[in-house]
Enzyme design. Structure first.
Site, short mmCIF file in Angstrom:
data_model
loop_
_atom_site.label_atom_id
_atom_site.label_comp_id
_atom_site.label_asym_id
_atom_site.label_seq_id
_atom_site.Cartn_x
_atom_site.Cartn_y
_atom_site.Cartn_z
N ASP A 13 1.04 -0.68 -0.58
CA ASP A 13 0.16 0.11 -0.10
C ASP A 13 1.14 1.01 0.16
OD1 ASP A 13 -1.54 -1.75 0.42
OD2 ASP A 13 -2.19 -0.95 2.56
N LYS A 16 2.02 1.78 -5.31
CA LYS A 16 2.26 1.59 -6.27
C LYS A 16 0.90 1.84 -7.48
CE LYS A 16 2.46 -2.50 -4.31
NZ LYS A 16 2.05 -2.06 -2.74
N ALA A 39 -4.00 -7.69 -3.53
CA ALA A 39 -3.61 -6.21 -4.16
C ALA A 39 -4.54 -5.47 -3.81
CB ALA A 39 -2.66 -6.41 -5.45
N GLY A 40 -4.41 -4.12 -3.54
CA GLY A 40 -5.78 -3.18 -4.18
C GLY A 40 -4.47 -1.93 -4.54
N HIS A 41 -4.59 -1.90 -5.93
CA HIS A 41 -3.93 -1.13 -6.30
C HIS A 41 -4.61 0.72 -7.01
CE1 HIS A 41 -0.12 -3.63 -7.08
NE2 HIS A 41 -0.89 -3.66 -6.26
N GLN A 230 2.27 -6.21 -3.17
CA GLN A 230 2.07 -5.95 -2.27
C GLN A 230 3.61 -5.21 -1.58
OE1 GLN A 230 1.49 -9.94 -3.66
NE2 GLN A 230 -0.19 -8.00 -2.81
N ARG A 309 -9.84 -2.61 5.57
CA ARG A 309 -9.55 -3.22 7.24
C ARG A 309 -9.06 -1.64 7.49
NH1 ARG A 309 -6.60 -8.02 7.79
NH2 ARG A 309 -5.50 -7.66 5.83
N ARG A 311 -5.51 -0.02 8.42
CA ARG A 311 -3.92 0.28 8.55
C ARG A 311 -3.74 0.54 9.52
NH1 ARG A 311 -3.67 2.44 2.26
NH2 ARG A 311 -4.73 1.06 1.80
N LYS A 337 3.19 10.36 -0.16
CA LYS A 337 2.08 10.60 1.51
C LYS A 337 2.83 11.61 2.90
CE LYS A 337 -1.02 8.26 1.94
NZ LYS A 337 -2.60 7.28 2.13
P1 GDP Z 1 -1.26 0.20 -3.80
O1 GDP Z 1 -0.99 -1.01 -3.14
O2 GDP Z 1 0.84 0.36 -3.32
O3 GDP Z 1 -0.98 1.03 -4.93
O4 GDP Z 1 -1.66 1.72 -2.34
P2 GDP Z 1 -2.79 1.35 -1.84
O5 GDP Z 1 -3.74 2.03 -3.17
O6 GDP Z 1 -3.56 0.51 -1.62
O7 GDP Z 1 -2.73 2.92 -0.89
C1 GDP Z 1 -2.54 3.98 -1.11
C2 GDP Z 1 -3.09 5.23 -0.97
O8 GDP Z 1 -3.05 6.29 -0.45
C3 GDP Z 1 -3.85 5.16 -1.60
O9 GDP Z 1 -5.63 5.49 -1.54
C4 GDP Z 1 -4.14 6.30 -2.65
O10 GDP Z 1 -5.01 6.88 -3.57
C5 GDP Z 1 -2.68 6.93 -1.88
N1 GDP Z 1 -2.45 7.81 -2.10
C6 GDP Z 1 -1.22 8.24 -2.80
N2 GDP Z 1 -0.45 8.36 -2.72
C7 GDP Z 1 -0.17 9.25 -2.40
C8 GDP Z 1 0.05 10.63 -1.90
O11 GDP Z 1 1.07 11.28 -2.33
N3 GDP Z 1 -0.95 11.79 -0.15
C9 GDP Z 1 -1.81 11.30 -0.14
N4 GDP Z 1 -2.25 11.68 1.00
N5 GDP Z 1 -2.49 9.72 -0.79
C10 GDP Z 1 -1.92 9.02 -1.27
P1 IMO Z 2 -1.15 -4.27 -2.25
O1 IMO Z 2 -0.37 -4.63 -3.02
C1 IMO Z 2 -1.24 -4.55 1.72
C2 IMO Z 2 -1.18 -8.29 3.77
C3 IMO Z 2 -2.55 -9.07 3.88
C4 IMO Z 2 -1.79 -9.84 5.46
C5 IMO Z 2 -0.70 -10.88 4.61
C6 IMO Z 2 -1.47 -12.20 4.51
O2 IMO Z 2 -2.02 -3.20 -2.45
O3 IMO Z 2 0.16 -2.80 -1.93
P2 IMO Z 2 -2.52 -12.56 1.99
O4 IMO Z 2 -3.57 -12.35 1.62
O5 IMO Z 2 -1.99 -12.87 0.99
O6 IMO Z 2 -2.26 -14.33 2.59
O7 IMO Z 2 -1.87 -12.23 3.18
O8 IMO Z 2 0.13 -9.70 3.74
N1 IMO Z 2 -0.85 -8.52 2.52
C7 IMO Z 2 -0.63 -6.29 2.00
N2 IMO Z 2 -1.36 -5.74 2.71
N3 IMO Z 2 -0.95 -4.20 1.17
C8 IMO Z 2 -1.45 -5.63 -0.03
O9 IMO Z 2 -1.18 -5.42 -0.88
C9 IMO Z 2 -1.13 -6.81 0.65
N4 IMO Z 2 -1.70 -8.50 0.11
C10 IMO Z 2 -2.03 -8.80 1.08
O10 IMO Z 2 -2.71 -7.91 5.42
O11 IMO Z 2 -1.20 -9.37 6.15
MG MG Z 3 -2.85 -1.59 -2.07
#
Ligand code: GDP
Ligand code: IMO
Ligand code: MG
Length: 431
Positions: A13, A16, A39-41, A230, A309, A311, A337
């Protein structure tokens, strides 16, 4: 040397999705190499927000080709839902999406197994996203898995039924009653039926031998960006085992997950938050349980993109960051961030840990198992908004000092700074 890699250096998170989307215009192909719908991007632009789970984050650039590599595991139903959402929003997804035949399938019973294992672990649970990740990679390694390319084979249904009944035996052995268990809000049978329909849809997409596909692209001079999922501290080998995911999230995963050699890799772009977050269980030395932690969570909107959930939040951990840089051979850093910390008077950064009466600056084996006591440097906050559109015009001196402090500590340049979730809130610091 046509492949650049972008991967997360913390517990996932890091942002990416945003940065892959920002960088995509510089590339012809964006390829996911490991992980699955855990993953959640998140990508935001023009007041729109998307969260991708399986599809590479290059999909919003109509000129980019997107490849889901062999190292990725796919739940056809989650993929179908994702494609539907994109298509409904007018995003082109079809001719620009390719899937490796060697990618493994997440079966509905893999998701049941995930829930059963977590249930059996009780308080020791990993905090899995319950997307079936561990059980699917287990079947891959134990040579029982089913792959995308298998869907076309005549005995697919027989193999599916055999694997399903093996899984159900384990579920029964663990004594996990799934009669009331819902998968994404659906009873098992309903989920399975929709999954089967989605499987037929998956079979009609552009399936390729991903390793040949990517080499052909590279030979014809196309530029490729490999998108990690991840983060390095969740790596199956180097993360805080057993509180990890089940794939190599580090650089080695790029080679095995796409079928390329290390020599083809050029830049390794490591992405980190200016603080730390973790979702799920496991050690987190710099975790904050006070109002600063709560502020980072609320201002940073630190709630899981996949599971919703909350973080866990804490200060930046330099030994952990340095470890990830070392493992991946990171050539440049992207810092995310920092805007979330705009109002803080002081910012702490862990520079080492007190461990067995000694001061250390590395992650010892015990870091996987027990809490380490961090030792901090305290830096002045910038107390100024850095969150402006189209890059930041004026960089507060204390903010620049914070970046330079990190660069000096980890001996790696920060080339991009993100100051907000939107595509436009990106500052290119160095060429
Ligand atoms: P990923 O899994 O690595 O792609 O990251 P996530 O999407 O799960 O989580 C990153 C969160 O931070 C998302 O809600 C983005 O919209 C947000 N985000 C990304 N870059 C920035 C930043 O520079 N500042 C803030 N405030 N939010 C950001
Ligand atoms: P992105 O790509 C943050 C964490 C889960 C748990 C552990 C194992 O969005 O960064 P799993 O479902 O893989 O068996 O869970 O890894 N986890 C992540 N935490 N970002 C992710 O992906 C994650 N993918 C898995 O919360 O602790
Ligand atoms: Mg994510």
């Amino acid at each position: 040397m046509n492949v650049d890699v972008l991967l997360g250096l913390q517990w996932g998170d890091e942002g990416k999705g945003k940065i892959v989307d920002v960088l995509t215009p510089q590339y012809d192909v964006v390829a996911r190499f490991q992980g699955g719908p855990n993953a959640g991007h998140t990508i935001e632009f023009e007041n729109k927000k998307f969260v991708l789970h399986t599809i590479p984050s290059g999909i919003f650039n109509p000129d980019a080709i997107n490849l889901i590599g062999n190292g990725v595991i796919i739940d056809p139903l989650i993929l179908r839902r994702e494609m539907t959402k994109l298509l409904d929003s007018g995003t082109q997804v079809g001719a620009n999406l390719y899937i490796s035949r060697k990618a493994h399938l997440i079966l509905p019973t893999h998701r049941l197994l995930d829930a059963a294992y977590e249930h059996a672990k009780g308080a020791q649970k990993i905090g899995s996203t319950l997307k079936g990740i561990g059980p699917t990679y287990t079947d891959k390694i134990s040579r029982n898995g089913l792959r995308v390319g298998d869907i076309a084979s005549v005995n697919f249904r027989k193999r599916y039924d055999e694997l399903k009944s093996r899984h159900l035996q384990i579920v029964e052995m663990i004594d996990f009653d799934f009669s009331d268990h819902l998968i994404d809000g659906l009873p098992f049978d309903v989920y399975e039926q929709q999954w089967m329909e989605a499987l037929n849809g998956l079979a009609k997409l552009q399936l390729v031998d991903g390793e040949y596909f990517i080499h052909k692209m590279a030979r014809s001079g196309k530029r490729i960006l490999a998108e990690g999922a991840q983060g390095s501290l969740l790596d199956i080998d180097f993360g805080s085992y057993p509180f990890v995911t089940s794939s190599n999230t580090t650089i080695a995963g790029v080679c095995s997950g796409l079928g390329i050699s290390p020599q083809m890799i050029s830049r390794v772009i490591g992405i980190f938050k200016a603080y730390c977050t973790r979702v799920g269980s496991g050690p987190f030395p710099t975790e904050l349980f006070d109002e600063t932690g709560a502020l980072l969570r609320s201002k940073g909107n630190e709630f899981g993109s996949t599971t919703g959930r909350a973080r866990r939040c804490g200060w930046l951990d330099l030994p952990a960051l340095q470890y990830a840089i070392m493992l991946n051979g990171v050539t440049e850093l992207v810092m995310m961030k920092a805007d979330v910390m705009d109002e803080l008077e002081h910012i702490k950064v862990a520079t080492g840990y007190r461990h067995k009466g000694e001061l250390i600056d590395y992650l010892p084996f015990e870091a996987c198992l027990e809490a380490l006591e961090p030792v901090y440097d305290i830096l002045p906050g910038w107390q100024h908004s850095i969150q402006t559109g189209n890059g930041i015009q004026e960089v507060p001196a204390a903010f620049e000092s914070y970046i330079q402090y990190i660069e000096a500590k980890v001996e790696t340049p920060v080339t991009i700074v993100s100051t907000g979730p939107d595509r436009s809130q990106t500052w290119y610091r160095k060429a």
